[in-house]
Design a protein around this motif. Sequence first.
Motif, short mmCIF file in Angstrom:
data_model
loop_
_atom_site.label_atom_id
_atom_site.label_comp_id
_atom_site.label_asym_id
_atom_site.label_seq_id
_atom_site.Cartn_x
_atom_site.Cartn_y
_atom_site.Cartn_z
N THR A 3 -3.53 -51.36 -15.76
CA THR A 3 -3.46 -52.81 -15.67
C THR A 3 -2.72 -53.33 -16.89
O THR A 3 -3.02 -52.95 -18.02
CB THR A 3 -4.87 -53.40 -15.63
OG1 THR A 3 -5.57 -52.82 -14.52
CG2 THR A 3 -4.84 -54.90 -15.46
N THR A 4 -1.75 -54.18 -16.64
CA THR A 4 -0.96 -54.74 -17.73
C THR A 4 -0.94 -56.26 -17.64
O THR A 4 -1.22 -56.84 -16.59
CB THR A 4 0.49 -54.21 -17.70
OG1 THR A 4 1.08 -54.56 -16.45
CG2 THR A 4 0.54 -52.70 -17.90
N ILE A 5 -0.57 -56.85 -18.75
CA ILE A 5 -0.44 -58.31 -18.82
C ILE A 5 0.68 -58.63 -19.80
O ILE A 5 0.88 -57.92 -20.79
CB ILE A 5 -1.77 -58.97 -19.23
CG1 ILE A 5 -1.73 -60.47 -19.04
CG2 ILE A 5 -2.15 -58.59 -20.65
CD1 ILE A 5 -3.10 -61.12 -19.14
N SER A 6 1.39 -59.66 -19.54
CA SER A 6 2.50 -60.09 -20.39
C SER A 6 1.97 -60.79 -21.63
O SER A 6 1.02 -61.58 -21.57
CB SER A 6 3.37 -61.04 -19.56
OG SER A 6 4.05 -61.95 -20.36
N THR A 7 2.61 -60.53 -22.77
CA THR A 7 2.22 -61.23 -24.00
C THR A 7 2.44 -62.73 -23.87
O THR A 7 1.63 -63.53 -24.33
CB THR A 7 3.00 -60.70 -25.23
OG1 THR A 7 4.39 -60.73 -24.94
CG2 THR A 7 2.56 -59.32 -25.62
N LEU A 8 3.50 -63.11 -23.19
CA LEU A 8 3.79 -64.52 -22.98
C LEU A 8 2.69 -65.18 -22.14
O LEU A 8 2.28 -66.31 -22.43
CB LEU A 8 5.16 -64.66 -22.29
CG LEU A 8 5.90 -65.96 -22.48
CD1 LEU A 8 6.05 -66.33 -23.94
CD2 LEU A 8 7.25 -65.89 -21.82
N TYR A 9 2.20 -64.47 -21.13
CA TYR A 9 1.10 -64.99 -20.30
C TYR A 9 -0.15 -65.20 -21.15
O TYR A 9 -0.82 -66.23 -21.03
CB TYR A 9 0.81 -64.04 -19.14
CG TYR A 9 -0.37 -64.48 -18.31
CD1 TYR A 9 -0.23 -65.48 -17.34
CD2 TYR A 9 -1.63 -63.93 -18.50
CE1 TYR A 9 -1.31 -65.92 -16.59
CE2 TYR A 9 -2.72 -64.35 -17.75
CZ TYR A 9 -2.55 -65.34 -16.81
OH TYR A 9 -3.64 -65.78 -16.06
N VAL A 10 -0.45 -64.26 -22.02
CA VAL A 10 -1.63 -64.38 -22.88
C VAL A 10 -1.52 -65.62 -23.75
O VAL A 10 -2.46 -66.42 -23.84
CB VAL A 10 -1.82 -63.11 -23.76
CG1 VAL A 10 -2.92 -63.33 -24.81
CG2 VAL A 10 -2.14 -61.90 -22.90
N VAL A 11 -0.36 -65.81 -24.37
CA VAL A 11 -0.16 -66.90 -25.31
C VAL A 11 -0.04 -68.26 -24.63
O VAL A 11 -0.62 -69.25 -25.08
CB VAL A 11 1.10 -66.62 -26.18
CG1 VAL A 11 1.51 -67.83 -26.99
CG2 VAL A 11 0.85 -65.41 -27.08
N GLU A 12 0.69 -68.32 -23.52
CA GLU A 12 0.99 -69.62 -22.90
C GLU A 12 0.05 -70.01 -21.77
O GLU A 12 -0.03 -71.19 -21.43
CB GLU A 12 2.43 -69.62 -22.39
CG GLU A 12 3.44 -69.59 -23.52
CD GLU A 12 4.87 -69.70 -23.04
OE1 GLU A 12 5.12 -69.70 -21.82
OE2 GLU A 12 5.75 -69.80 -23.91
N GLU A 13 -0.64 -69.05 -21.18
CA GLU A 13 -1.50 -69.36 -20.03
C GLU A 13 -2.97 -69.04 -20.29
O GLU A 13 -3.82 -69.91 -20.17
CB GLU A 13 -1.04 -68.56 -18.80
CG GLU A 13 0.36 -68.84 -18.36
CD GLU A 13 0.47 -70.02 -17.43
OE1 GLU A 13 -0.52 -70.35 -16.76
OE2 GLU A 13 1.56 -70.62 -17.38
#
Length: 118
Positions: free
Chosen positions: A6-16
């Motif tokens: 399972t992965t997640i984008s760093t941008l998603y973590v920061v912005e969402e």
Amino acid sequence: MKPNATTISTLYVVEELVPRLNAVDNQIEKTISAIINAGQASQIERYSKLQAEFQLELTMIRMNLEHLLKRYSQELAAVVNDPRQDVLLTLDAYEATAIENAKQLYRRVQALQTQGVT
């Protein structure tokens, strides 16, 4: 990277993810406080319990996300400074569960608001 990880984008973590989690915390407080202040005794008890349940869930989510934020602090700092530095972060089982629970909690709080209880 492991297959099926399972992965997640760093941008998603920061912005969402982080902003939504903070918004959920505020929404829980405002929504349930409004219900409790305007409610009858039976509603006060029910929504007080719901508020405690939401806060417990939020605490558990934050504890697991704190681990993610510490593990990938350099990657997250890089994307804050430059969104082009976005990378995928591999989540452990607890972090993945926390993110899924955060999404569910967000949906539950939104549903509570749209039911006209506010």
